[in-house]
Write a protein that holds these residues in place. Structure first.
Motif: not given
Length: 65
Positions: A22-25, A49-50, A55-56, A60-61
């Protein structure tokens, strides 16, 4: 007892993969720096949850390559 241990080990392994991913993205996204900081704090303070929320919500960004 072994199912309980298996569940927690699987959960921790999932977190060890989810948080850095998540942090990488987040690092390569085209969000403003303030938005990146807020998402980073959410991911780090509420890991499960974060990370899933990021990610959810942001799936789409567009990502800067």
């Amino acid at each position: 007892m072994s199912y309980f241990l298996f569940f927690w080990q699987f959960f921790l392994l999932f977190l060890l993969i989810l948080i850095p991913y998540s942090l990488f993205k987040l690092g390569y996204s085209n969000l403003d720096n303030n938005q990146k900081l807020i998402w980073c704090l959410i991911i780090l303070l509420i890991p499960f949850f974060g990370g899933l929320a990021y990610l959810l919500v942001m799936r789409n960004k567009k990502i800067i390559k």
